[in-house]
Design an enzyme around this catalytic site. Structure first.
Site, short mmCIF file in Angstrom:
data_model
loop_
_atom_site.label_atom_id
_atom_site.label_comp_id
_atom_site.label_asym_id
_atom_site.label_seq_id
_atom_site.Cartn_x
_atom_site.Cartn_y
_atom_site.Cartn_z
CB ILE A 105 -1.26 -0.48 1.30
CG1 ILE A 105 -2.24 1.10 0.87
CG2 ILE A 105 -0.52 -0.32 2.78
CD1 ILE A 105 -3.00 0.87 2.30
CB CYS A 106 1.22 3.94 1.04
SG CYS A 106 1.47 5.92 1.01
CG HIS A 107 5.00 6.34 -0.86
ND1 HIS A 107 4.24 7.03 -0.33
CD2 HIS A 107 5.85 6.58 -1.40
CE1 HIS A 107 4.42 7.99 -0.50
NE2 HIS A 107 5.66 8.54 -0.93
CB SER A 157 -4.58 -0.50 -1.41
OG SER A 157 -5.22 0.77 -1.39
#
Length: 176
Positions: A105-107, A157
């Site tokens: 998720i994210c980075h 995500s």
């Protein structure tokens, strides 16, 4: 199921660690905090220090075969540190080589890029990673959660707002 949550000693976005952890635990599975160093992980709420969490295992001392899946929480610093640690990168790559499911998720996809496992895959992330993903041979999409079924299941995500969909996908896809 045993699920590895891979982090650096500091910089992980707390909610991106704790929400999937809680979901995995409540589903009756065993989450394991794997870190590049022993001791504790310092989590953050964006740029502010948050809670610390005890490390269960040190990368390099555990094998991907010991786990049924891998979760790569984000935060900017966490995956940046991980992608500079060859043992963390190798550990991540091993899940793909063995066909085990991975969620980021994210980075978090920065670690996937460094492990050279996004080529030919479709994934999402924090928007600033889209050029990195494309340069690594992946296709970036702006979706709440994306499941790519290649040799293994890859769930990605974008951000904390997407955590409900992300954790639902982890429980569905890791368990099937």
């Amino acid at each position: 199921m045993r699920i590895a949550f891979l982090t650096a000693p500091e910089g992980v976005e707390q909610v991106e660690l704790t929400e999937p952890w809680k979901a995995v635990s409540e589903a009756g599975h065993e989450p394991v905090l794997v870190c590049t160093k022993p001791g504790h992980v310092q989590a953050f709420n964006h740029l502010d220090k948050a809670d610390t969490f005890p490390v269960d295992a040190v990368v390099g001392q555990v094998e991907a075969e010991s786990f049924d899946g891998l979760v790569l929480p984000g935060g900017v610093a966490n995956p940046d540190f991980l992608r500079m640690d060859e043992q963390a990168v190798s550990f991540t790559r091993s899940f793909f080589q063995q066909g085990r499911p991975v969620a980021a998720i994210c980075h978090g996809p920065w670690t996937l890029i460094e492990a050279d496992v996004v080529r030919g895959r479709v994934l999402t992330s924090w928007p600033s990673l889209q050029t990195d993903i494309r340069n690594a041979g992946g296709t970036w999409v702006d979706e709440q959660v994306r499941l790519d079924q290649g040799q293994n299941k890859l769930i990605t995500s974008r951000k904390p707002d997407d955590l409900k969909a992300f954790t639902e996908a982890i429980l569905t896809e890791f368990g099937s």
